[in-house]
Design a protein around this motif. Sequence first.
Motif, short mmCIF file in Angstrom:
data_model
loop_
_atom_site.label_atom_id
_atom_site.label_comp_id
_atom_site.label_asym_id
_atom_site.label_seq_id
_atom_site.Cartn_x
_atom_site.Cartn_y
_atom_site.Cartn_z
N UNK A 141 -15.73 20.13 -42.41
CA UNK A 141 -16.00 18.77 -42.88
C UNK A 141 -17.04 18.08 -42.00
N UNK A 142 -17.26 18.61 -40.80
CA UNK A 142 -18.30 18.07 -39.92
C UNK A 142 -19.64 18.63 -40.39
N UNK A 143 -20.58 17.80 -40.77
CA UNK A 143 -21.85 18.29 -41.32
C UNK A 143 -22.51 19.33 -40.43
N UNK A 144 -22.80 20.49 -41.02
CA UNK A 144 -23.51 21.55 -40.32
C UNK A 144 -22.67 22.48 -39.48
N UNK A 145 -21.40 22.16 -39.25
CA UNK A 145 -20.58 22.96 -38.34
C UNK A 145 -20.41 24.38 -38.88
N UNK A 146 -20.67 25.37 -38.03
CA UNK A 146 -20.61 26.77 -38.42
C UNK A 146 -19.37 27.44 -37.82
N UNK A 147 -18.50 27.94 -38.69
CA UNK A 147 -17.32 28.66 -38.22
C UNK A 147 -17.52 30.17 -38.30
N UNK A 148 -18.60 30.58 -38.96
CA UNK A 148 -18.93 32.00 -39.05
C UNK A 148 -20.05 32.30 -38.07
N UNK A 149 -19.68 32.78 -36.91
CA UNK A 149 -20.65 33.08 -35.87
C UNK A 149 -20.54 34.54 -35.46
N UNK A 150 -21.66 35.17 -35.06
CA UNK A 150 -21.58 36.52 -34.52
C UNK A 150 -20.76 36.52 -33.24
N UNK A 151 -20.14 37.64 -32.93
CA UNK A 151 -19.32 37.75 -31.73
C UNK A 151 -20.13 37.41 -30.49
N UNK A 152 -21.39 37.82 -30.46
CA UNK A 152 -22.23 37.56 -29.30
C UNK A 152 -22.42 36.06 -29.07
N UNK A 153 -22.60 35.31 -30.16
CA UNK A 153 -22.75 33.86 -30.03
C UNK A 153 -21.44 33.22 -29.63
N UNK A 154 -20.33 33.73 -30.16
CA UNK A 154 -19.00 33.26 -29.77
C UNK A 154 -18.82 33.36 -28.26
N UNK A 155 -19.20 34.50 -27.68
CA UNK A 155 -19.07 34.71 -26.25
C UNK A 155 -19.98 33.75 -25.47
N UNK A 156 -21.19 33.55 -25.96
CA UNK A 156 -22.13 32.66 -25.28
C UNK A 156 -21.60 31.23 -25.21
N UNK A 157 -21.09 30.75 -26.34
CA UNK A 157 -20.59 29.37 -26.38
C UNK A 157 -19.34 29.24 -25.51
N UNK A 158 -18.46 30.21 -25.56
CA UNK A 158 -17.26 30.15 -24.73
C UNK A 158 -17.63 30.08 -23.26
N UNK A 159 -18.61 30.88 -22.84
CA UNK A 159 -19.00 30.91 -21.43
C UNK A 159 -19.68 29.62 -21.00
N UNK A 160 -20.54 29.06 -21.87
CA UNK A 160 -21.33 27.89 -21.48
C UNK A 160 -20.63 26.56 -21.73
N UNK A 161 -19.90 26.46 -22.85
CA UNK A 161 -19.27 25.20 -23.23
C UNK A 161 -17.80 25.15 -22.81
N UNK A 162 -17.12 26.30 -22.86
CA UNK A 162 -15.72 26.35 -22.47
C UNK A 162 -14.77 26.48 -23.64
N UNK A 163 -15.27 26.31 -24.86
CA UNK A 163 -14.44 26.46 -26.05
C UNK A 163 -15.33 26.80 -27.24
N UNK A 164 -14.80 27.64 -28.13
CA UNK A 164 -15.50 27.96 -29.36
C UNK A 164 -14.45 28.21 -30.43
N UNK A 165 -14.66 27.63 -31.62
CA UNK A 165 -13.68 27.71 -32.70
C UNK A 165 -14.33 28.36 -33.91
N UNK A 166 -13.86 29.56 -34.25
CA UNK A 166 -14.45 30.29 -35.37
C UNK A 166 -13.34 30.86 -36.25
N UNK A 167 -13.76 31.47 -37.36
CA UNK A 167 -12.84 32.17 -38.24
C UNK A 167 -12.92 33.66 -38.00
#
Length: 436
Positions: A126-152
């Motif tokens: 419902x958040x404009x533009x929010x992507x829940x379908x991310x490659x595993x590599x991007x999931x890891x990058x966001x988790x490492x840099x931001x501290x949290x990542x929420x995907x399907x």
Amino acid sequence: MRAQDLIQQKRDGEELEPEQLAALVDGYTCGEVPDYQMAAFCMAVFFRGMSDAETAALTRAMLYSGEVLDLSDIPGVKVDKHSTGGVGDKVSLALAPIAAACGVKVPMISGRGLGHTGGTLDKLEAIPGFQVRLPVERFREILASVGACLIGQTERIDPADRKLYALRDVTATVESIPLIAGSIMSKKLAEGIDALVLDVKVGKGAFMRKTEDARKLAHTLAGIGRATGKKVVALLTAMDEPLGRTIGNALEVAEAVEVLRGGGPDDLRELTVALTAEMVLAAGLAGGHPEARRMVLGAIADGSALAKLEEIVAAQGGDPAAIRDPERLPRAASTRVVAAPRPGLVQAVDARALGIAAMTLGAGRSRVEDPVDPSVGIVLQKKTGDYVEEGEPLCVLHCGSAGAASPDEVAGRVRDAFRIGTVPAEPRRLVLERIA
């Protein structure tokens, strides 16, 4: 081995071997076993159940249907939270950024709406533009840099559960404890977590209606986690009425933002703080519950949790301006007030009935292929214990331009979900039990 033979064995109450369950799950994942046969198997499990050994074998088969992440190279303890499903449950939207702001690494793989309950992925989208379908590599990058990542779920992570989750939703097999346990734990173990906090709902709006069933599920989940070397803590929480005051995806995002700003309904704030404190404890960042709660409340008070949500949204392609100004979230085409038919005290609010009503407005799905309207839903004006005058609003319907049901029909269902009388309702605790 033929799928129909395994269906017949389970239908007749026989115990299946791990190799048989692995073959069935593999066949379903790759498309050799069709939906109608897997649906029959799920119904057989629903009525016949599974032994602990079968449940563990099913979980392993689903877990290894795809990639199991290794996040050991990312510093910090990885902790996730999972809810068994409730009405108005938007806790994850506030919990993940709060925990990350406290220093917890939060790899969260979530699901979509299931039956009368909402799904975290639907809310995030419902958040404009929010992507829940991310490659595993991007999931890891966001988790490492931001501290949290929420995907399907992805094709690589637990693909068996991604298919089975949707199938259970539309075949009336959601409430089966072995299927719930297999779904939750395979998905969570695939994330590469170190610990897991569970919110096991119990009550009229939950899949587990009875406390003993919820307790059994919690122990089943904790047992699977223990067998794999993961710390698991479960809170049994009441789900007789909706959590918070909103039901519907964009509406729930806005309410989660309220919590991060230090407000929001008391019950939603209480549960969010309790579950996030358990995550902080599981990560070893606090010496006890009082310190963990202080850290959680501090992250809300100093604005770091809200800033963290904006950071998560931006990293996942969403518009952080919609977090700063929730008016930018999707808005319903029209609203409709549902008024009280008589004066009195609200003695109960049927969460399941309201969840179904929101689904018929378009906030959820009755079939796998059904679209979801992020703007529609229900905003409660009264909850259990409140006094209401005749004609005073009980709630407000947020209606789409092409809902599956007419506002008049939904309004009648919603009105019937409120029980109004003269005797105050017996208070019930929100957090009923802690299982570790």
